[in-house]
Design a protein around this motif. Structure first.
Motif, PDB file in Angstrom:
ATOM      1  N   ILE A   5       0.845  -1.194  -0.048  1.00  0.00           N
ATOM      2  CA  ILE A   5       0.072  -0.038  -0.162  1.00  0.00           C
ATOM      3  C   ILE A   5       0.723   1.096  -0.121  1.00  0.00           C
ATOM      4  O   ILE A   5       0.739   2.278  -0.875  1.00  0.00           O
ATOM      5  CB  ILE A   5      -0.851   0.014   1.317  1.00  0.00           C
ATOM      6  N   LEU A   6       1.767   1.476   0.868  1.00  0.00           N
ATOM      7  CA  LEU A   6       2.557   2.538   1.046  1.00  0.00           C
ATOM      8  C   LEU A   6       3.558   2.876   0.234  1.00  0.00           C
ATOM      9  O   LEU A   6       4.226   4.095  -0.317  1.00  0.00           O
ATOM     10  CB  LEU A   6       2.963   2.677   2.543  1.00  0.00           C
ATOM     11  N   HIS A   7       4.388   1.747  -0.348  1.00  0.00           N
ATOM     12  CA  HIS A   7       5.530   1.840  -1.053  1.00  0.00           C
ATOM     13  C   HIS A   7       5.845   1.183  -2.491  1.00  0.00           C
ATOM     14  O   HIS A   7       6.686   1.352  -2.997  1.00  0.00           O
ATOM     15  CB  HIS A   7       6.779   1.194  -0.230  1.00  0.00           C
ATOM     16  N   ALA A   8       4.603   1.309  -3.058  1.00  0.00           N
ATOM     17  CA  ALA A   8       4.526   1.081  -4.628  1.00  0.00           C
ATOM     18  C   ALA A   8       5.220   1.888  -5.691  1.00  0.00           C
ATOM     19  O   ALA A   8       5.648   1.471  -6.415  1.00  0.00           O
ATOM     20  CB  ALA A   8       3.350   0.678  -4.917  1.00  0.00           C
ATOM     21  N   LYS A   9       5.030   3.293  -5.008  1.00  0.00           N
ATOM     22  CA  LYS A   9       5.476   4.262  -5.835  1.00  0.00           C
ATOM     23  C   LYS A   9       7.143   4.806  -5.559  1.00  0.00           C
ATOM     24  O   LYS A   9       7.576   5.764  -6.134  1.00  0.00           O
ATOM     25  CB  LYS A   9       4.653   5.406  -5.684  1.00  0.00           C
ATOM     26  N   GLU A  10       7.541   4.310  -4.647  1.00  0.00           N
ATOM     27  CA  GLU A  10       9.083   4.396  -4.181  1.00  0.00           C
ATOM     28  C   GLU A  10      10.083   4.197  -5.146  1.00  0.00           C
ATOM     29  O   GLU A  10       9.930   3.132  -5.840  1.00  0.00           O
ATOM     30  CB  GLU A  10       9.379   3.715  -2.842  1.00  0.00           C
ATOM     31  N   LYS A  11      11.189   4.769  -5.451  1.00  0.00           N
ATOM     32  CA  LYS A  11      12.137   4.396  -6.334  1.00  0.00           C
ATOM     33  C   LYS A  11      12.719   3.095  -5.779  1.00  0.00           C
ATOM     34  O   LYS A  11      12.930   3.067  -4.546  1.00  0.00           O
ATOM     35  CB  LYS A  11      13.194   5.621  -6.568  1.00  0.00           C
ATOM     36  N   ALA A  12      13.146   2.234  -6.652  1.00  0.00           N
ATOM     37  CA  ALA A  12      13.877   0.883  -6.091  1.00  0.00           C
ATOM     38  C   ALA A  12      15.079   1.228  -5.007  1.00  0.00           C
ATOM     39  O   ALA A  12      15.272   0.677  -4.033  1.00  0.00           O
ATOM     40  CB  ALA A  12      14.323   0.063  -7.313  1.00  0.00           C
ATOM     41  N   LYS A  13      15.714   2.310  -5.424  1.00  0.00           N
ATOM     42  CA  LYS A  13      17.098   2.652  -4.636  1.00  0.00           C
ATOM     43  C   LYS A  13      16.589   3.087  -3.253  1.00  0.00           C
ATOM     44  O   LYS A  13      17.150   2.645  -2.242  1.00  0.00           O
ATOM     45  CB  LYS A  13      17.687   3.524  -5.339  1.00  0.00           C
ATOM     46  N   ASP A  14      15.496   3.897  -3.080  1.00  0.00           N
ATOM     47  CA  ASP A  14      15.204   4.536  -1.544  1.00  0.00           C
ATOM     48  C   ASP A  14      14.466   3.522  -1.055  1.00  0.00           C
ATOM     49  O   ASP A  14      14.632   3.020   0.118  1.00  0.00           O
ATOM     50  CB  ASP A  14      14.350   5.686  -1.894  1.00  0.00           C
ATOM     51  N   TYR A  15      13.689   2.539  -1.601  1.00  0.00           N
ATOM     52  CA  TYR A  15      12.992   1.516  -1.113  1.00  0.00           C
ATOM     53  C   TYR A  15      14.004   0.449  -0.464  1.00  0.00           C
ATOM     54  O   TYR A  15      13.689   0.108   0.713  1.00  0.00           O
ATOM     55  CB  TYR A  15      12.252   0.721  -2.259  1.00  0.00           C
ATOM     56  N   LEU A  16      14.997  -0.210  -1.044  1.00  0.00           N
ATOM     57  CA  LEU A  16      16.120  -0.987  -0.672  1.00  0.00           C
ATOM     58  C   LEU A  16      16.883  -0.447   0.365  1.00  0.00           C
ATOM     59  O   LEU A  16      16.772  -1.239   1.373  1.00  0.00           O
ATOM     60  CB  LEU A  16      16.877  -1.307  -1.910  1.00  0.00           C
ATOM     61  N   TRP A  17      17.167   1.065   0.434  1.00  0.00           N
ATOM     62  CA  TRP A  17      17.985   1.312   1.361  1.00  0.00           C
ATOM     63  C   TRP A  17      16.935   1.450   2.648  1.00  0.00           C
ATOM     64  O   TRP A  17      17.517   1.461   4.051  1.00  0.00           O
ATOM     65  CB  TRP A  17      18.211   2.851   1.099  1.00  0.00           C
ATOM     66  N   GLY A  18      15.798   1.742   2.572  1.00  0.00           N
ATOM     67  CA  GLY A  18      14.655   1.877   3.645  1.00  0.00           C
ATOM     68  C   GLY A  18      14.896   0.681   4.574  1.00  0.00           C
ATOM     69  O   GLY A  18      14.761   0.616   5.688  1.00  0.00           O
ATOM     70  N   ARG A  19      14.715  -0.466   3.688  1.00  0.00           N
ATOM     71  CA  ARG A  19      14.620  -1.713   4.385  1.00  0.00           C
ATOM     72  C   ARG A  19      16.118  -2.089   5.005  1.00  0.00           C
ATOM     73  O   ARG A  19      16.149  -2.752   6.029  1.00  0.00           O
ATOM     74  CB  ARG A  19      14.363  -2.942   3.316  1.00  0.00           C
ATOM     75  N   ILE A  20      17.207  -1.665   4.418  1.00  0.00           N
ATOM     76  CA  ILE A  20      18.575  -2.021   4.848  1.00  0.00           C
ATOM     77  C   ILE A  20      18.552  -1.456   6.359  1.00  0.00           C
ATOM     78  O   ILE A  20      19.101  -1.880   7.303  1.00  0.00           O
ATOM     79  CB  ILE A  20      19.549  -1.757   3.931  1.00  0.00           C
ATOM     80  N   ARG A  21      18.405  -0.020   6.241  1.00  0.00           N
ATOM     81  CA  ARG A  21      18.461   0.910   7.450  1.00  0.00           C
ATOM     82  C   ARG A  21      17.725   0.640   8.444  1.00  0.00           C
ATOM     83  O   ARG A  21      17.973   0.507   9.645  1.00  0.00           O
ATOM     84  CB  ARG A  21      18.204   2.280   6.999  1.00  0.00           C
TER      85      ARG A  21
END
Length: 337
Positions: A66-82
């Motif tokens: 729901i929340l993160h379908a429009k996120e850029k792949a790089k931002d999405y991946l960094w958010g999960r790592i962080r």
């Protein structure tokens, strides 16, 4: 009408409480005073409350979709790592240091066994990371194909019924994505159709209750034996886990009277609580063992003890930048209507 965010917070809190109850039942099972008949009863009761972590993973994927379908792949991946992987590594390292002292082994061997191979209660984070990879690979694809939910159910049931064929030589087999694939596609489908499904769930509560009861009784039909050990995933329980998620979701849509700021606080620290509380749960009977015969009081005081301790530690860690990295972030704070 409650926002989707608030409903998900309620669902998350309920699933955390269910997971804590499951852990208390686990600790109770291995008490020296428990006889064979009690172990048999606890075997079925523990499976009844075994949907906590599967439910959390479904909810996580729903919220992620729901929340993160429009996120850029790089931002999405960094958010999960962080917010997920780094806290997992730090918390796992601390836990490995503790286990290395208890088992008299090197920290390296303990870290390898626990954090990398996933032989501990925090292994659900490894499943979330696999979900993250699938999200990057399959993002915005297959959203309209409900048949993938059925196909993934068949794949997960087939894998769990024949795990020896797919046995990992290094990693914990219970984290294999094939066993969790059904939850991934179910969560994704719910996320893409959340508004429609929310109304269906709200208007069909009796059917959901009956479906949940029927789904659970499939398990004893296919499983005649019992033991003190309980597997997190049983192939006959996958439909039950799905029905339980819808049941909890339907409960959350009509939940009133629960203090909202407390709900937000528990939900925001939820991932940390799930990593932290199994460490203190075994000490529950040291404080409340005298209530062993008063089951209701034991669970009430046990929940208060575990939640209170977990929230207290989380609040302290949240005050300092260095320790804040231990607080794995749960994505239930964004405002989604």
């Amino acid at each position: 009408m409650k926002s989707t965010k608030n409903i998900h917070q309620y669902v998350f809190v309920i699933l955390i409480i269910i997971t804590i109850i499951s852990q208390i039942l686990l600790s109770y099972t291995f008490r020296s005073s428990v006889d064979d008949n009690q172990i048999k009863t606890l075997f079925w009761v523990r499976h009844l409350f075994s949907f906590g972590i599967p439910g959390v993973l479904i909810l996580w994927q729903v919220q992620d979709t729901i929340l993160h379908a429009k996120e850029k792949a790089k931002d999405y991946l960094w958010g999960r790592i962080r917010y997920i992987f780094i806290p997992y590594l730090i918390f796992g390292l601390i836990y490995s240091m503790y286990e290395s002292q208890v088992n008299e082994e090197s920290i390296y061997d303990s870290f390898l066994n626990i954090v990398i191979q996933g032989n501990w209660h925090g292994a659900f984070i490894l499943v979330i990371l696999q979900f993250t990879i699938l999200n990057l690979l399959l993002r915005k694809r297959f959203r309209h194909y409900k048949t993938l939910v059925i196909i993934s159910l068949v794949v997960s049931v087939g894998y769990l019924a024949n795990q020896q064929i797919f046995q990992y030589s290094f990693f914990n087999n219970s984290t294999n994505i094939l066993g969790w694939l059904f939850f991934y596609f179910l969560g994704t489908y719910i996320g893409y159709h959340s508004h429609t499904l929310k109304e269906l769930i709200k208007n069909n509560k009796p059917i959901i209750v009956l479906a949940t009861i029927f789904a659970f009784f499939l398990f004893p039909y296919f499983n005649e034996g019992y033991s003190a050990e309980v597997n997190l995933l049983e192939p006959a329980l996958l439909p039950y886990f799905a029905c339980c998620f819808f049941l909890i979701y339907s409960l959350a849509t009509s939940l009133v009277g629960l203090k909202q700021d407390l709900t937000k606080r528990i939900a925001s620290y939820g991932s940390f609580i799930l990593l932290f509380f199994p460490i203190i749960a075994p000490y529950l009977f040291s404080f409340f063992g005298f209530l062993e015969e008063q089951t209701a009081l034991l669970f009430i005081f046990g929940l208060l003890f575990i939640l209170g301790m977990s929230l207290g530690v989380a609040e302290i860690l949240n005050q300092y930048t260095l320790t804040r990295f231990l607080l794995a972030k749960a994505f239930f704070t964004d405002d989604t209507k």
